[in-house]
Design an enzyme around this catalytic site. Structure first.
Site: not given
Ligand code: GDP
Ligand code: IMO
Ligand code: MG
Length: 429
Positions: A13, A16, A40-41, A225
């Site tokens: 998270d 990416k 979840g991207h 991840q």
């Molecule tokens: P990922 O799994 O690495 O793709 O990240 P996620 O989407 O799960 O979580 C990142 C969250 O931060 C999302 O809600 C994005 O919309 C948000 N986000 C990404 N870059 C920024 C930033 O520079 N500032 C803020 N405030 N939010 C951001």
């Molecule tokens: P993105 O790509 C954050 C975490 C779960 C748990 C551990 C194992 O959005 O960054 P699993 O279901 O993979 O067996 O769970 O890994 N986890 C993540 N945490 N971002 C993710 O993906 C994750 N994918 C798995 O919360 O701790």
């Molecule tokens: Mg994510």
């Protein structure tokens, strides 16, 4: 021509999705190489939010090809739903712009049932998985009993494999986990029905990438991840069941290491973790709450509240080594605005000695005390900055500290969730 890999350097998270969406304008193909719909991207384009779980984050761009590599575990139901949702939102998804590797393993209903029942049985010792069946599916892959996308195309193979697997899984589910058994026929019927819809997408992804490279195209590899959720290098056993490190792009997409030219590591300006497991710089106070609220730190897949803490550069330095990072993207810098003082962890103290990389033993890790450097915060809104010089001096000092400790140059600074809320220092391509 160059190819770029984007990976998370923390516990996932990191943002990416945003960075991959941004860099897709420079790429021809975007390839996922590991994980599944535990990811979840989030992409925010023209004020609209899209969350990708399986489909690569390049999908919003016209004329780009998105590929799901052999290294993923794919829940076919989730993939079809994701395709459907995107189409309903007016985003064209078809075999013209999406491929699924014939070698990718399929998540089956018994994988999800086992994942959930095991977590339940572990009680307070649970890993906090996403419950999507990721671990059990990778176990079958390693155990050589898995079902692959190609098996969908051979009805008798599919039937035979489901039948064999289900016997063993039902025994385990009922006799060991005390859960309900699953029925054979509904699973077979369901997967056969999905075969018809998925058939046109199932291809040799490695060959597609090779052909693209030969015709001078650029590839963007999208990690899921984060490095510290890596099954080998993460905080085992509180990890996922794949290798999110950059090297896995080779095995998980079917390309050689000579095809990876630049490795960009995404670093959130602070640290978050969703699920259980050690977190040395975790903030269990009102600063942690402030970051959680201001950063809207809720899981993009499960909606769980993310644990928050100070930036841990010992972790990021480990990530530099595991991934061979050639540049860093810093995200969510805007979230730190308004804090009086900021702390950055630059190492740990273990039994009175300074250490610079994380011990493998969780017992040792529990004894580690983060060593912090304190920096002044800033108050001016930075979300409209598009050039580095427009950032307050304190913000630039914070960035400089990251560069100094990691010894890796910064390429992208993200100051908000939207595509344009970005400062490009160096284009990774
Ligand atoms: P990922 O799994 O690495 O793709 O990240 P996620 O989407 O799960 O979580 C990142 C969250 O931060 C999302 O809600 C994005 O919309 C948000 N986000 C990404 N870059 C920024 C930033 O520079 N500032 C803020 N405030 N939010 C951001
Ligand atoms: P993105 O790509 C954050 C975490 C779960 C748990 C551990 C194992 O959005 O960054 P699993 O279901 O993979 O067996 O769970 O890994 N986890 C993540 N945490 N971002 C993710 O993906 C994750 N994918 C798995 O919360 O701790
Ligand atoms: Mg994510």
């Amino acid at each position: 021509m160059s190819n770029v890999v984007v990976v998370g350097t923390q516990w996932g998270d990191e943002g990416k999705g945003k960075v991959v969406d941004l860099l897709t304008s420079r790429a021809d193909l975007v390839v996922r190489f590991q994980g599944g719909n535990n990811a979840g991207h989030t992409l925010v384009v023209n004020g609209k939010q899209t969350i990708c779980h399986l489909i690569p984050s390049g999908i919003l761009h016209d004329g780009k090809k998105c590929l799901i590599g052999n290294g993923l575990v794919v829940d076919p139901e989730v993939l079809l739903e994701e395709i459907d949702t995107l189409i309903k939102e007016g985003i064209p998804v078809s075999p013209n712009n999406l491929s699924l590797s014939e070698k990718a393993h399929l998540i089956m209903p018994y994988h999800k049932a086992i994942d959930l029942a095991r977590e339940e049985a572990k009680g307070k010792h649970k890993i906090g998985t996403t419950g999507r069946g990721i671990g059990p599916c990778y176990e079958d892959k390693a155990g050589r009993t898995g079902i692959r996308a190609i098996d969908l195309l051979e009805p008798d193979t599919l039937e035979e494999k489901i039948e064999q697997n289900l016997k063993e899984k039902n025994f385990y589910l009922t006799k060991f986990l005390g859960a309900q058994p699953l029925e054979f026929q509904p699973i077979l019927d369901h997967y056969r029905a999905m075969e018809e819809l998925l058939r046109p997408y199932i291809r040799d992804v490695s060959l597609e990438i090779d052909q693209a490279i030969r015709s001078g195209k650029q590839i963007l590899f999208e990690g899921a991840q984060g490095t510290h959720l890596d099954i080998d290098h993460g905080t085992y056993p509180f990890v996922t069941s794949s290798n999110p490190v950059s090297g896995a792009a080779c095995a998980g997409a079917g390309v050689g290491p000579d095809k990876l030219h630049h490795i960009n590591g995404i670093v959130k300006a602070y640290t978050t973790r969703v699920g259980s497991g050690p977190f040395p710089t975790e903030l269990l106070d009102k600063t942690g709450d402030y970051i959680q609220e201001k950063g809207a730190e809720f899981g993009a897949t499960t909606g769980r509240r993310r644990r928050c803490g100070w930036l841990d550069l010992l972790m990021v330095r480990d990530s530099v080594r595991f991934n061979g990072l050639t540049s860093l993207s810093i995200t969510k810098l805007d979230v730190l605005t308004g804090l009086e003082k900021l702390k950055i962890c630059v190492g740990y103290e273990l039994q009175g000695k300074r250490i610079d990389s994380r011990p493998a033993s969780l017992k040792m890790l529990a004894q580690c005390i983060p060593v912090y450097e304190e920096l002044p915060g800033w108050h001016d809104d930075i979300s409209d900055a598009r050039e580095i010089d427009r950032l307050p001096r304190e913000t630039r000092d914070y960035l400089k500290k990251i560069e100094e400790i990691t010894e890796v140059p910064l390429s992208i600074i993200s100051v908000g969730p939207m595509r344009e809320q970005t400062i490009m220092i160096r284009d990774p391509f």
